[in-house]
Design a protein around this motif. Sequence first.
Motif, PDB file in Angstrom:
ATOM      1  N   UNK A 192       0.804  -1.211   0.000  1.00  0.00           N
ATOM      2  CA  UNK A 192       0.000   0.000   0.000  1.00  0.00           C
ATOM      3  C   UNK A 192       0.845   1.274   0.000  1.00  0.00           C
ATOM      4  N   UNK A 193       2.091   1.199   0.479  1.00  0.00           N
ATOM      5  CA  UNK A 193       2.910   2.419   0.507  1.00  0.00           C
ATOM      6  C   UNK A 193       3.334   2.870  -0.886  1.00  0.00           C
ATOM      7  N   UNK A 194       3.256   1.970  -1.878  1.00  0.00           N
ATOM      8  CA  UNK A 194       3.795   2.277  -3.195  1.00  0.00           C
ATOM      9  C   UNK A 194       2.925   3.229  -3.994  1.00  0.00           C
ATOM     10  N   UNK A 195       1.663   3.437  -3.575  1.00  0.00           N
ATOM     11  CA  UNK A 195       0.810   4.361  -4.320  1.00  0.00           C
ATOM     12  C   UNK A 195      -0.296   4.901  -3.420  1.00  0.00           C
ATOM     13  N   UNK A 196      -0.777   6.052  -3.795  1.00  0.00           N
ATOM     14  CA  UNK A 196      -1.857   6.705  -3.066  1.00  0.00           C
ATOM     15  C   UNK A 196      -3.114   5.844  -3.123  1.00  0.00           C
ATOM     16  N   UNK A 197      -3.930   5.833  -2.057  1.00  0.00           N
ATOM     17  CA  UNK A 197      -5.129   4.997  -2.070  1.00  0.00           C
ATOM     18  C   UNK A 197      -6.112   5.341  -3.186  1.00  0.00           C
ATOM     19  N   UNK A 198      -6.184   6.588  -3.597  1.00  0.00           N
ATOM     20  CA  UNK A 198      -7.056   6.938  -4.719  1.00  0.00           C
ATOM     21  C   UNK A 198      -6.520   6.326  -6.011  1.00  0.00           C
ATOM     22  N   UNK A 199      -5.204   6.375  -6.187  1.00  0.00           N
ATOM     23  CA  UNK A 199      -4.608   5.763  -7.382  1.00  0.00           C
ATOM     24  C   UNK A 199      -4.822   4.256  -7.382  1.00  0.00           C
ATOM     25  N   UNK A 200      -4.675   3.613  -6.212  1.00  0.00           N
ATOM     26  CA  UNK A 200      -4.899   2.177  -6.142  1.00  0.00           C
ATOM     27  C   UNK A 200      -6.361   1.840  -6.414  1.00  0.00           C
ATOM     28  N   UNK A 201      -7.283   2.633  -5.864  1.00  0.00           N
ATOM     29  CA  UNK A 201      -8.699   2.398  -6.115  1.00  0.00           C
ATOM     30  C   UNK A 201      -9.018   2.512  -7.595  1.00  0.00           C
ATOM     31  N   UNK A 202      -8.482   3.532  -8.254  1.00  0.00           N
ATOM     32  CA  UNK A 202      -8.729   3.709  -9.687  1.00  0.00           C
ATOM     33  C   UNK A 202      -8.193   2.514 -10.473  1.00  0.00           C
ATOM     34  N   UNK A 203      -7.004   2.061 -10.118  1.00  0.00           N
ATOM     35  CA  UNK A 203      -6.408   0.929 -10.817  1.00  0.00           C
ATOM     36  C   UNK A 203      -7.210  -0.347 -10.551  1.00  0.00           C
ATOM     37  N   UNK A 204      -7.638  -0.550  -9.291  1.00  0.00           N
ATOM     38  CA  UNK A 204      -8.399  -1.746  -8.956  1.00  0.00           C
ATOM     39  C   UNK A 204      -9.757  -1.750  -9.646  1.00  0.00           C
ATOM     40  N   UNK A 205     -10.445  -0.614  -9.668  1.00  0.00           N
ATOM     41  CA  UNK A 205     -11.741  -0.532 -10.344  1.00  0.00           C
ATOM     42  C   UNK A 205     -11.593  -0.795 -11.838  1.00  0.00           C
ATOM     43  N   UNK A 206     -10.505  -0.309 -12.416  1.00  0.00           N
ATOM     44  CA  UNK A 206     -10.268  -0.538 -13.844  1.00  0.00           C
ATOM     45  C   UNK A 206     -10.002  -2.014 -14.117  1.00  0.00           C
ATOM     46  N   UNK A 207      -9.147  -2.640 -13.293  1.00  0.00           N
ATOM     47  CA  UNK A 207      -8.844  -4.060 -13.474  1.00  0.00           C
ATOM     48  C   UNK A 207     -10.085  -4.914 -13.233  1.00  0.00           C
ATOM     49  N   UNK A 208     -10.890  -4.525 -12.244  1.00  0.00           N
ATOM     50  CA  UNK A 208     -12.099  -5.276 -11.947  1.00  0.00           C
ATOM     51  C   UNK A 208     -13.088  -5.222 -13.115  1.00  0.00           C
ATOM     52  N   UNK A 209     -13.181  -4.058 -13.749  1.00  0.00           N
ATOM     53  CA  UNK A 209     -14.053  -3.928 -14.916  1.00  0.00           C
ATOM     54  C   UNK A 209     -13.555  -4.803 -16.061  1.00  0.00           C
ATOM     55  N   UNK A 210     -12.236  -4.825 -16.265  1.00  0.00           N
ATOM     56  CA  UNK A 210     -11.671  -5.665 -17.322  1.00  0.00           C
ATOM     57  C   UNK A 210     -11.901  -7.139 -17.036  1.00  0.00           C
ATOM     58  N   UNK A 211     -11.942  -7.500 -15.750  1.00  0.00           N
ATOM     59  CA  UNK A 211     -12.146  -8.892 -15.344  1.00  0.00           C
ATOM     60  C   UNK A 211     -13.613  -9.210 -15.091  1.00  0.00           C
ATOM     61  N   UNK A 212     -14.500  -8.295 -15.479  1.00  0.00           N
ATOM     62  CA  UNK A 212     -15.941  -8.513 -15.350  1.00  0.00           C
ATOM     63  C   UNK A 212     -16.341  -8.814 -13.902  1.00  0.00           C
ATOM     64  N   UNK A 213     -15.723  -8.057 -12.960  1.00  0.00           N
ATOM     65  CA  UNK A 213     -16.129  -8.158 -11.559  1.00  0.00           C
ATOM     66  C   UNK A 213     -15.525  -9.312 -10.794  1.00  0.00           C
ATOM     67  N   UNK A 214     -14.363  -9.820 -11.225  1.00  0.00           N
ATOM     68  CA  UNK A 214     -13.800 -11.021 -10.592  1.00  0.00           C
ATOM     69  C   UNK A 214     -12.530 -10.747  -9.802  1.00  0.00           C
ATOM     70  N   UNK A 215     -12.265  -9.496  -9.467  1.00  0.00           N
ATOM     71  CA  UNK A 215     -11.050  -9.141  -8.731  1.00  0.00           C
ATOM     72  C   UNK A 215     -11.230  -9.336  -7.234  1.00  0.00           C
ATOM     73  N   UNK A 216     -10.226  -9.913  -6.589  1.00  0.00           N
ATOM     74  CA  UNK A 216     -10.070  -9.884  -5.135  1.00  0.00           C
ATOM     75  C   UNK A 216      -8.801  -9.087  -4.854  1.00  0.00           C
ATOM     76  N   UNK A 217      -8.946  -7.959  -4.199  1.00  0.00           N
ATOM     77  CA  UNK A 217      -7.825  -7.040  -4.006  1.00  0.00           C
ATOM     78  C   UNK A 217      -7.096  -7.360  -2.711  1.00  0.00           C
ATOM     79  N   UNK A 218      -5.940  -7.986  -2.831  1.00  0.00           N
ATOM     80  CA  UNK A 218      -5.080  -8.232  -1.689  1.00  0.00           C
ATOM     81  C   UNK A 218      -4.045  -7.134  -1.578  1.00  0.00           C
ATOM     82  N   UNK A 219      -3.941  -6.529  -0.406  1.00  0.00           N
ATOM     83  CA  UNK A 219      -2.955  -5.470  -0.194  1.00  0.00           C
ATOM     84  C   UNK A 219      -2.459  -5.532   1.238  1.00  0.00           C
TER      85      UNK A 219
END
Length: 323
Positions: free
Chosen positions: A70-97
């Motif tokens: 989590x220290x490697x990026x701002x939480x807003x940046x991580x949220x944006x990246x996770x939401x984008x990846x989740x959309x690409x995966x059609x809602x199948x992301x489990x975000x481990x951090x």
Amino acid sequence: MRIGVMIGPERGDSARKVSRMLDDIAWAEEADLDTAWVPQIPTDFDALVTIALMGMHTSRIELGTAVVPLQAQHPVALARQALSANAAADGRLALGLGPSHHWIVRDMLGLPYERPAGLTRDYLDVLDVALAGPGPVDVENSTFSVHNPIDLGAPQTIPVLLAALGPVMLSIAGERADGTVLWMADERAVADHVVPRITKAAENAGRKSPRIVAGIPVCLCAPSEVDAARSRANRILGEAEVSPNYQRLLDYGDARDIGDLCAAGDEDAILARFRRFAEAGATDLSVRLLPIGDNREELIASKHRTRTVLAEIAAELRQPAAR
């Protein structure tokens, strides 16, 4: 107990690695495994970018990060990246951090490694709001002062799993997250240390029972090769044991190193080890395939044999009465 496989932390040049990872995730989905876990290794591909790629080439399997520091990026940046990846995966992301280790955060990234538990709480304050969007993210706490809009369409439910090894982090994981992702935790550490603490914290917070994802190496081999498999595990995976966080976690169990955690032997031996983790309270296993051999051809053949047995065991564990 759900069975998953780690995909990604392999050596090799980048051009060939992409096609190899896509082959691996295609196998995992075809083998009907529940989850694929992508480690975030300092020298390897970005885990969430990898998941977006895998998500566009699969249709069913859950895709998890294990784990994003989590220290490697701002939480807003991580949220944006996770939401984008989740959309690409059609809602199948489990975000481990998680807050990672001093030798990654301080020594490699040159960032402060202070108050990891406090930082995690503050980070989740922002991340939770950002993932729950769309809408403004207005959070102020001792670490962050955030006033940022996020609009990535309809809200997407993304399970968040914390890398939680010690008592304080396990309490945070139970109170604030959907579970934990473990490495270097054997059956006794899971049963006596992890499960009671995270479960109690979740119950006190009124949350559902947490997921407990235990990561272990697995090697299909003859009984006479078990010692060689464990030695190989120590040789190629043992550097993490220098971390004080992992050392403390090992002290809660019987294993002294990653070789002791390795499920090595024939199919019956591997299945028995998996069942012990299930009895200890693990809801998921994240399998790190550990092939053995004296040359590339032997290593590839060992990997494929282990994969075949892993798929068979996963199917058997879904039907425990059949054995």
